[in-house]
Each structure stands twice: as C-alpha cells, then as structure tokens.
Design a protein around this motif. Structure first.
Motif, PDB file in Angstrom:
ATOM      1  N   GLY A 197      87.922  12.008  24.628  1.00 31.02           N
ATOM      2  CA  GLY A 197      88.534  11.835  23.319  1.00 31.02           C
ATOM      3  C   GLY A 197      89.369  10.568  23.214  1.00 31.02           C
ATOM      4  N   LEU A 198      88.891   9.485  23.845  1.00 30.25           N
ATOM      5  CA  LEU A 198      89.640   8.232  23.865  1.00 30.25           C
ATOM      6  C   LEU A 198      89.138   7.250  22.823  1.00 30.25           C
ATOM      7  N   GLY A 199      90.063   6.581  22.172  1.00 30.26           N
ATOM      8  CA  GLY A 199      89.727   5.449  21.324  1.00 30.26           C
ATOM      9  C   GLY A 199      89.837   4.178  22.149  1.00 30.26           C
ATOM     10  N   TYR A 200      89.396   3.079  21.588  1.00 25.60           N
ATOM     11  CA  TYR A 200      89.455   1.822  22.332  1.00 25.60           C
ATOM     12  C   TYR A 200      90.886   1.376  22.598  1.00 25.60           C
ATOM     13  N   SER A 201      91.799   1.683  21.678  1.00 27.85           N
ATOM     14  CA  SER A 201      93.205   1.339  21.935  1.00 27.85           C
ATOM     15  C   SER A 201      93.758   2.187  23.078  1.00 27.85           C
ATOM     16  N   ASP A 202      93.334   3.457  23.165  1.00 26.41           N
ATOM     17  CA  ASP A 202      93.739   4.305  24.296  1.00 26.41           C
ATOM     18  C   ASP A 202      93.259   3.686  25.608  1.00 26.41           C
ATOM     19  N   ILE A 203      92.028   3.223  25.609  1.00 25.94           N
ATOM     20  CA  ILE A 203      91.455   2.629  26.817  1.00 25.94           C
ATOM     21  C   ILE A 203      92.242   1.389  27.227  1.00 25.94           C
TER      22      ILE A 203
END
Length: 162
Positions: free
Chosen positions: A128-134
């Motif tokens: 459930g990760l977005g690119y900003s989370d990554i």
C-alpha cells in the motif's frame, strides 16, 4: 488493503540487509561459499565478488521471513522483500565490479538505493505504498544504514564504516 507503518518497511529491509553482516561476524569463514562460485567475467573482474555468499543470501531470506510477522507482515511478504533486496544488493555489486571497484569499496547511493528501492517497487501495491512513501523509506534506509554502519564498526561487527 491496509497500509504499513512508516517504520515497518525499513525495519524489514534492515533485517534483510543486516543479516549477512551478522552472519559473517558470527560464522566467520564457515559456509561462506561465494554466490558467484568465483566466476570471473571476460572483463577480468568477478561477477559479484567474494563477499556475496550463499550463506548471506539464504540467511537473509530465512531471517527476514521469520521476522516479518513480528514487524506486521505476512511471512511470504518478508521472503519477497528479502529476495528483492538481495537481488538489488547483487545488482549493486555487479555494477561496482564493472566499474573496477573492489569488494567492500564504498559507492554512496549505489550501496543503498538498489537494495532498498527494488523491494519497495516490487511490493508497492501489496504494501500500500505510494511513490512519496517509497522516497521517504529510501531516505530513512540510507540514513539508518549510515548511522548503524558506524555503530557496528565501533562494536567491531563491521570491518569498516560507510
């Protein structure tokens, strides 16, 4: 799909990447067969080098799989994360050998990004990760690796700090 905590992915990635370091210190030369079997490519350089061992790969996957439920993941997610992280680490070693860098030589960014980015991209939707989370997790991984590397060096667990 539930989102993971902001510390769970770097923690599990830390288990995947830290296990081979502790295994080398605890087991010494025991079971440290090079993963590449000592293969030297036509450029005269090893495929990965002697520090990438079967022991490190196997123990990384096993330990991360076992630690995953303690960190809020399913065991299969831990196994996938460790496998992708180790693939990223091998990719880094392969690239470093092609550039003529010796085993254990430091290449800031190349030493951290592939082993943290690849598992996050592979498991992005599952976690459930977005690119900003990554991006945040990779930054946290880099900072933690630099800090922990120095600590492990002072504790005589690592041969040299980053």
């Amino acid at each position: 799909m539930p989102r993971i905590s902001s510390s769970a992915a770097p923690s599990n990635t830390g288990v995947a990447n830290g296990t081979p370091i502790f295994a080398a210190r605890l087991l010494g030369k025991h079971l440290n067969a090079p993963l590449d079997g000592g293969l030297v490519l036509p450029d005269g350089r090893p495929l990965f080098g002697p520090s990438k061992t079967v022991r490190g790969l196997v123990l990384s996957v096993v330990c991360t799989t076992l630690a995953a439920p303690l960190l809020g993941f399913e065991w299969i997610t831990g196994a996938g994360l460790a496998s992708a992280s180790m693939f990223g680490d091998l990719l880094s070693s392969f690239i470093k050998r092609r550039f003529g860098l010796r085993t254990h030589s430091q290449a800031f960014g190349l030493d951290q990004v592939p082993e943290s980015l690849l598992p996050l991209l592979v498991l992005r939707q599952q976690l459930g990760l977005g690119y900003s989370d990554i991006a945040i997790i990779i930054a946290a991984f880099i900072v933690l690796e630099l800090v922990l590397s120095r600590l492990l060096f002072r504790l005589h667990i690592r041969d040299r700090p980053y």
